[in-house]
Design an enzyme around this catalytic site. Sequence first.
Site, PDB file in Angstrom:
ATOM      1  N   HIS A   1     -14.563   0.915  -0.567  1.00 55.82           N
ATOM      2  CA  HIS A   1     -13.427   0.037  -0.261  1.00 55.82           C
ATOM      3  C   HIS A   1     -12.318   0.757   0.504  1.00 55.82           C
ATOM      4  O   HIS A   1     -11.183   0.293   0.535  1.00 55.82           O
ATOM      5  CB  HIS A   1     -12.859  -0.571  -1.555  1.00 55.82           C
ATOM      6  CG  HIS A   1     -13.770  -1.598  -2.177  1.00 55.82           C
ATOM      7  ND1 HIS A   1     -13.582  -2.090  -3.451  1.00 55.82           N
ATOM      8  CD2 HIS A   1     -14.876  -2.220  -1.692  1.00 55.82           C
ATOM      9  CE1 HIS A   1     -14.544  -2.972  -3.721  1.00 55.82           C
ATOM     10  NE2 HIS A   1     -15.341  -3.064  -2.679  1.00 55.82           N
TER      11      HIS A   1
ATOM     12  N   TYR B   1       0.829  -1.220   0.000  1.00 56.26           N
ATOM     13  CA  TYR B   1       0.000   0.000   0.000  1.00 56.26           C
ATOM     14  C   TYR B   1       0.861   1.267   0.000  1.00 56.26           C
ATOM     15  O   TYR B   1       0.444   2.280  -0.554  1.00 56.26           O
ATOM     16  CB  TYR B   1      -1.033  -0.036   1.142  1.00 56.26           C
ATOM     17  CG  TYR B   1      -2.064  -1.108   0.866  1.00 56.26           C
ATOM     18  CD1 TYR B   1      -3.092  -0.888  -0.056  1.00 56.26           C
ATOM     19  CD2 TYR B   1      -1.971  -2.379   1.443  1.00 56.26           C
ATOM     20  CE1 TYR B   1      -4.005  -1.883  -0.371  1.00 56.26           C
ATOM     21  CE2 TYR B   1      -2.882  -3.384   1.142  1.00 56.26           C
ATOM     22  CZ  TYR B   1      -3.892  -3.133   0.235  1.00 56.26           C
ATOM     23  OH  TYR B   1      -4.790  -4.125  -0.097  1.00 56.26           O
TER      24      TYR B   1
ATOM     25  N   GLN C   1     -15.294   2.269  -5.880  1.00 53.09           N
ATOM     26  CA  GLN C   1     -14.540   1.141  -5.312  1.00 53.09           C
ATOM     27  C   GLN C   1     -13.079   1.526  -5.227  1.00 53.09           C
ATOM     28  O   GLN C   1     -12.265   0.776  -4.686  1.00 53.09           O
ATOM     29  CB  GLN C   1     -14.667  -0.083  -6.224  1.00 53.09           C
ATOM     30  CG  GLN C   1     -16.087  -0.584  -6.381  1.00 53.09           C
ATOM     31  CD  GLN C   1     -16.176  -1.590  -7.529  1.00 53.09           C
ATOM     32  OE1 GLN C   1     -16.036  -2.783  -7.318  1.00 53.09           O
ATOM     33  NE2 GLN C   1     -16.388  -1.107  -8.726  1.00 53.09           N
TER      34      GLN C   1
HETATM   35  P1  OAD Z   1     -10.789  -4.353 -12.426  1.00 53.11           P
HETATM   36  O1  OAD Z   1      -9.327  -4.293 -12.675  1.00 53.11           O
HETATM   37  O2  OAD Z   1     -11.386  -5.654 -12.033  1.00 53.11           O
HETATM   38  O3  OAD Z   1     -11.579  -3.850 -13.710  1.00 53.11           O
HETATM   39  C1  OAD Z   1     -11.273  -2.646 -14.362  1.00 53.11           C
HETATM   40  C2  OAD Z   1     -12.238  -2.459 -15.523  1.00 53.11           C
HETATM   41  O4  OAD Z   1     -11.953  -1.201 -16.139  1.00 53.11           O
HETATM   42  C3  OAD Z   1     -12.109  -3.530 -16.623  1.00 53.11           C
HETATM   43  O5  OAD Z   1     -13.405  -3.988 -17.007  1.00 53.11           O
HETATM   44  C4  OAD Z   1     -11.436  -2.779 -17.786  1.00 53.11           C
HETATM   45  O6  OAD Z   1     -11.894  -3.210 -19.054  1.00 53.11           O
HETATM   46  C5  OAD Z   1     -11.911  -1.361 -17.536  1.00 53.11           C
HETATM   47  N1  OAD Z   1     -10.981  -0.331 -18.060  1.00 53.11           N
HETATM   48  C6  OAD Z   1      -9.633  -0.369 -18.166  1.00 53.11           C
HETATM   49  N2  OAD Z   1      -9.155   0.775 -18.675  1.00 53.11           N
HETATM   50  C7  OAD Z   1     -10.228   1.573 -18.900  1.00 53.11           C
HETATM   51  C8  OAD Z   1     -10.406   2.885 -19.425  1.00 53.11           C
HETATM   52  N3  OAD Z   1      -9.364   3.636 -19.821  1.00 53.11           N
HETATM   53  N4  OAD Z   1     -11.663   3.376 -19.519  1.00 53.11           N
HETATM   54  C9  OAD Z   1     -12.735   2.637 -19.116  1.00 53.11           C
HETATM   55  N5  OAD Z   1     -12.632   1.390 -18.620  1.00 53.11           N
HETATM   56  C10 OAD Z   1     -11.399   0.869 -18.502  1.00 53.11           C
HETATM   57  O7  OAD Z   1     -11.110  -3.197 -11.326  1.00 53.11           O
HETATM   58  P2  OAD Z   1     -12.425  -3.007 -10.443  1.00 53.11           P
HETATM   59  O8  OAD Z   1     -13.635  -3.448 -11.168  1.00 53.11           O
HETATM   60  O9  OAD Z   1     -12.389  -1.635  -9.913  1.00 53.11           O
HETATM   61  O10 OAD Z   1     -11.073  -4.335  -4.350  1.00 53.11           O
HETATM   62  O11 OAD Z   1     -12.131  -4.012  -9.260  1.00 53.11           O
HETATM   63  C11 OAD Z   1     -13.054  -4.127  -8.208  1.00 53.11           C
HETATM   64  C12 OAD Z   1     -12.344  -4.398  -6.912  1.00 53.11           C
HETATM   65  O12 OAD Z   1     -11.519  -5.556  -7.058  1.00 53.11           O
HETATM   66  C13 OAD Z   1     -11.369  -3.331  -6.475  1.00 53.11           C
HETATM   67  O13 OAD Z   1     -11.985  -2.266  -5.769  1.00 53.11           O
HETATM   68  C14 OAD Z   1     -10.415  -4.072  -5.597  1.00 53.11           C
HETATM   69  C15 OAD Z   1     -10.230  -5.308  -6.430  1.00 53.11           C
HETATM   70  O14 OAD Z   1      -9.871  -6.454  -5.761  1.00 53.11           O
HETATM   71  C16 OAD Z   1     -10.366  -4.541  -3.229  1.00 53.11           C
HETATM   72  O15 OAD Z   1      -9.141  -4.538  -3.217  1.00 53.11           O
HETATM   73  C17 OAD Z   1     -11.197  -4.784  -2.021  1.00 53.11           C
END
Ligand code: OAD
Length: 234
Positions: free
Chosen positions: A109, A56, A91
């Site tokens: 989160h 972190y 998140q």
């Molecule tokens: P992810 O890494 O799972 O997903 C990111 C999403 O953003 C994917 O669907 C990509 O296609 C999309 N993406 C990437 N670049 C982009 C851009 N320039 N414009 C638009 N979309 C884009 O991340 P989260 O969904 O945020 O939790 O993950 C959810 C949670 O899982 C996080 O908060 C974290 C993680 O484990 C904890 O650590 C508790």
Amino acid sequence: MAEIKRIVILTGAGISAESGIDTFRAAGGLWEQHRIEDVATPEGFASNPDLVLGFYDMRRAALARAEPNPAHTALARLEHEFRGEVLLVTQNVDDLHERGGAARVLHMHGELKSALCTSCEIRSRWDAAMQQRPPCPVCRAPTLRPDIVWFGEMPYQMGRIYAALEACDLFVSIGTSGAVYPAAGFVQEARASGARTLELNLEPSEGSRLFHESRLGPAGTLVPAWVEEMLRPR
Ligand code: OAD
């Protein structure tokens, strides 16, 4: 279409990708470089606190080098100029929404720039590293942990979030893979309450088919265009 008065927006790592912050599930993303069990669970912290604090600290340092992008600033503009209510639920543990000008942000989160003392349980604003075990600013015990919700812990503000989902007319999900609950279930909660649902993401998320509409592309382009649409006089 009925008039929209209340909007709930959920954001994920994709909205900060164009600011240079790593996402989690992309090739080369954070969860390819690190095991979730090691750095994002209470058990991982108990067995190797140095590793977790260092992880972190590294993310906090990366955040200090990042700037909000046009998607963050467009959402802040929507919050200030929309004639109804806008609630931003993120998140993300970065502070790019706030630095982009947003005022109503719920960090479900947790936040990189917050420290939680495991002795006195008080949260303090935090910019520095934690690996050297600095004292808690309140009780002086060297027992700070990142104020991050780890797997197996309860996300923050869930009562407020579900109440807002129940009352909203439009739910928008931006830059999230839809892989992690409870956030992945918000689209169904909003739909069950009669809201219209829109997804803005680089690629179809896991729950893409649950949305009324899905627009694909980078957030830095899609979000400002959507905000323009929302603010256009009808
Ligand atoms: P992810 O890494 O799972 O997903 C990111 C999403 O953003 C994917 O669907 C990509 O296609 C999309 N993406 C990437 N670049 C982009 C851009 N320039 N414009 C638009 N979309 C884009 O991340 P989260 O969904 O945020 O939790 O993950 C959810 C949670 O899982 C996080 O908060 C974290 C993680 O484990 C904890 O650590 C508790």
